[in-house]
Write a protein that holds these residues in place. Structure first.
Motif, short mmCIF file in Angstrom:
data_model
loop_
_atom_site.label_atom_id
_atom_site.label_comp_id
_atom_site.label_asym_id
_atom_site.label_seq_id
_atom_site.Cartn_x
_atom_site.Cartn_y
_atom_site.Cartn_z
N PHE A 21 47.62 40.70 44.01
CA PHE A 21 46.96 40.12 43.13
C PHE A 21 47.64 39.29 41.79
N TYR A 22 47.24 38.72 40.88
CA TYR A 22 48.04 38.00 39.82
C TYR A 22 47.62 38.63 38.38
N THR A 23 48.57 38.64 37.43
CA THR A 23 48.30 39.41 36.15
C THR A 23 48.37 38.11 35.14
N ALA A 24 47.17 38.12 34.32
CA ALA A 24 47.23 37.13 33.50
C ALA A 24 47.12 37.59 32.10
N VAL A 25 47.71 37.02 31.01
CA VAL A 25 48.01 37.80 29.73
C VAL A 25 47.28 36.61 28.73
N LYS A 80 49.59 44.59 26.51
CA LYS A 80 48.58 45.68 26.37
C LYS A 80 47.62 45.19 27.31
N ALA A 81 46.83 46.59 27.71
CA ALA A 81 45.65 46.56 28.75
C ALA A 81 44.56 45.86 28.11
N GLU A 82 44.22 45.40 26.76
CA GLU A 82 43.07 44.80 26.37
C GLU A 82 43.73 43.32 26.18
N ASN A 83 44.73 42.80 26.65
CA ASN A 83 45.08 41.49 26.84
C ASN A 83 45.30 40.97 28.25
N VAL A 84 45.06 41.72 29.13
CA VAL A 84 45.20 41.60 30.50
C VAL A 84 43.92 41.23 31.37
N ALA A 85 44.25 40.25 32.25
CA ALA A 85 42.91 40.02 33.41
C ALA A 85 43.64 39.76 34.51
N PHE A 86 42.99 40.48 35.71
CA PHE A 86 43.67 40.32 37.09
C PHE A 86 42.99 39.28 37.81
N ALA A 93 45.19 30.44 42.46
CA ALA A 93 44.29 29.42 42.35
C ALA A 93 43.12 29.77 41.30
N ALA A 94 42.67 31.15 41.32
CA ALA A 94 41.68 31.79 40.36
C ALA A 94 42.28 31.79 38.97
N ALA A 95 43.63 32.08 38.85
CA ALA A 95 44.19 32.25 37.63
C ALA A 95 44.34 30.89 36.96
N GLN A 96 44.94 29.91 37.65
CA GLN A 96 44.90 28.39 37.37
C GLN A 96 43.45 27.82 36.67
N ARG A 97 42.47 28.21 37.42
CA ARG A 97 41.08 27.89 37.27
C ARG A 97 40.71 28.40 36.00
N ALA A 98 41.06 29.58 35.58
CA ALA A 98 40.70 30.04 34.42
C ALA A 98 41.44 29.47 33.36
N ASN A 115 32.15 27.42 50.14
CA ASN A 115 32.43 27.44 48.56
C ASN A 115 32.01 28.64 47.95
N ARG A 116 30.74 29.24 48.24
CA ARG A 116 30.21 30.22 47.70
C ARG A 116 30.91 31.67 47.99
N ILE A 117 31.43 31.59 49.35
CA ILE A 117 31.94 32.80 49.77
C ILE A 117 33.42 32.87 49.44
N LEU A 118 34.19 31.80 49.34
CA LEU A 118 35.52 31.79 48.84
C LEU A 118 35.51 32.15 47.45
N THR A 119 34.46 31.58 46.74
CA THR A 119 34.54 31.78 45.06
C THR A 119 34.33 33.11 44.83
N ALA A 120 33.33 33.64 45.61
CA ALA A 120 32.85 35.10 45.44
C ALA A 120 34.04 36.14 45.79
N GLU A 121 35.09 35.78 46.87
CA GLU A 121 36.07 36.71 47.09
C GLU A 121 37.20 36.45 46.35
N LEU A 122 37.63 35.06 46.12
CA LEU A 122 39.11 34.85 45.54
C LEU A 122 39.03 34.18 44.17
N GLY A 123 37.72 34.08 43.62
CA GLY A 123 37.58 33.48 42.21
C GLY A 123 37.72 31.89 42.14
N ALA A 124 37.68 31.35 43.45
CA ALA A 124 38.14 29.97 43.51
C ALA A 124 37.66 29.19 44.84
N GLY A 125 37.40 28.17 44.63
CA GLY A 125 36.74 27.43 45.95
C GLY A 125 37.99 26.75 47.01
#
Length: 472
Positions: A23-27, A44-50, A55-60, A118-128
């Motif tokens: 997984f990848y950690t985003a601040v 801090k935990a409140e500033n973190v998203a996983f 690709a999902a992190a970049q997309r966000a 695209n639906r399957i990959l987005t649901a599993e990986l957060g990105a198509g």
């Protein structure tokens, strides 16, 4: 894919490198995403998203950390071993299928519509698939920028971008630097000699490189590959041409030196190199399961990190498996060498294609008639597309089609599934060497009894098989 926040945060808090790629950690406060093992201060935990993928992190909207370079982390072992559509899709994307054939080509290989995939990959990986391929293009471009003197416009198309503008925008967005700025700040040791690309392939420790190199050395095919204790070198067939690669294992990285005839083949070449050395495996998970068996625990404690030697070319591995039936390793190597065209300049050449093997005259096959017909039937099936042995294949379907070929039985099909298709759970309980190894370890060594005992090794029986062979 659901990520457990507390478990992920504990891994980040301990900077555990075993989770790199899982997984990848985003601040949110910095707009940066990192590996779990990044040495930066734990946010801090409140500033973190996983996120389950870079690709999902970049997309966000997050950019890659310049310190830990998360886009170069080992691939997720989950996608490496999963045989479902997501695992197969990730392996095909890693092999550059989207760049060569587009999303319709990827969807067609998997048997889905573009929209449903695209639906399957987005649901599993957060990105198509497009976003996943874009993340890979960015990493490929960065390698070329930092390790070669090739012009930036040429790099843009070699990495798979549709235009220079798209290339510039993507690099700026992902790395917060323009391509020219990346080149200005490239590492002093990053540049390779003319005509080569040198990069580091990360893996999860431990890696038993000695076991890998010994295995490849015993089976090295003259003219195609060569292996000694420090390194393994071989030729590759790639989508746009051939290449040679030298792999030298080191501490936490395998150094890969590539000579490509076409720069567009960088991503497929890297994918094949990672596959060869099984670099996306999770040895801690594998050894943890197998060490629960007292018969294997002592060997695992003294010899951890044994991988499954994989294959860069599924057809080559399948031909080797058929030719090697009921003959010694050295005998099979001699027979296989006779199938290869002569090499006069000492350079390595890729293994022949399916079409070339199918067209060989009978006298080129210096082996029993039945075995010759098996090899020819295999080559013909691969050449016409009836049989697929690439990393994105449906394993069950491919094994079933292998068993339809004359002279291919369960042992041969299982061996091909393990090494060419990456199946982590193959046992081969009838194999004589495996049974000898089981006996040496004090395990049941009749096929039926060994299979029953091996249930406790699931889903890592391929790795247990490697240990049985080593014990033999």
């Amino acid at each position: 894919m659901e990520l457990d926040f507390e478990r992920c945060y504990r891994a980040v808090d301990s900077r555990d490198p075993r989770f790199d790629g899982w997984f990848y950690t985003a601040v949110r406060t910095t707009g940066i995403y990192c590996r779990p093992s990044c040495p930066a201060v734990t946010p801090k935990a409140e500033n973190v998203a996983f996120f389950p993928s870079s690709a999902a992190a970049q997309r966000a909207g997050f950019r890659a950390c310049r310190r830990c370079r998360p886009d170069a982390a080992p691939g997720s072992p989950e996608w490496d071993v999963r045989a479902d559509v997501v695992g197969r899709a990730m392996r095909l994307i890693g092999d550059g299928v989207v760049d060569r054939e587009g999303v319709p080509g990827l969807a067609g290989r998997l048997g889905y519509t573009d929209r449903h995939l695209n639906r399957i990959l987005t649901a599993e990986l957060g990105a198509g698939p497009l976003a996943l391929a874009r993340a890979q293009r960015a990493q490929t471009a960065r390698v070329l920028i930092e390790t070669t003197d090739v012009g930036l416009a040429e790099i843009a198309f070699a990495a798979g971008f549709g235009s220079v503008r798209q290339f510039n925008d993507t690099i700026q967005e992902v790395y917060a630097r323009s391509p020219s700025q990346l080149r200005e700040h490239r590492p002093a040791a990053g540049r390779a000699e003319a005509g080569t690309i040198t990069l580091r392939l990360a893996y999860r420790a431990p890696l038993n490189s000695k076991a890998l190199l010994e295995y490849f050395a015993a089976r090295a095919l003259p003219g195609v590959e060569e292996c000694d204790v420090p390194a393994y070198r071989r030729a590759l067939n790639l989508p746009h041409g051939s290449a040679t690669v030298t792999l030298s294992p080191g501490d936490r990285f395998v150094s890969a030196t590539l000579r490509l005839t076409d720069l567009r083949d960088l991503a497929p070449a890297v994918a094949r190199c990672r596959r060869l050395f099984d670099l996306d495996a999770d040895p801690v998970a594998v050894d943890g399961t197998l060490a629960a068996d007292p018969a294997l625990s002592a060997q695992i404690n003294t010899d951890p990190g044994v991988r499954v030697p994989r294959a860069a070319d599924g057809l080559e591995l399948a031909v080797r498996a058929i030719v090697g039936q009921q003959v010694s390793v050295s005998g099979a190597r001699t027979t296989l060498t006779r199938l290869l065209p002569p090499v006069e300049d000492g350079e390595l050449r890729p293994f022949p294609t399916a079409e070339a093997i199918a067209e060989l005259p009978d006298e080129a096959f210096r082996m029993p008639v039945a075995r010759r017909e098996s090899v020819r039937a295999l080559a013909e099936a691969v050449a016409v597309g009836k049989l697929t042995l690439d990393p994105g294949t449906d394993r069950e379907e491919s094994v079933a089609r292998l068993l339809e070929l004359p002279g291919v039985g369960p042992w041969t099909a299982g061996y091909i599934a393990m090494r060419a298709m990456g199946d982590p759970d193959v046992l081969l309980e009838t194999d004589l060497a495996a049974r000898r190894g089981a006996k040496a370890l004090g395990l049941p060594h009749t096929p039926t009894a060994l299979r029953a005992h091996a249930e406790r090794w699931r889903p890592w029986r391929s790795y247990a098989l490697m240990r049985l062979w080593r014990s033999a």
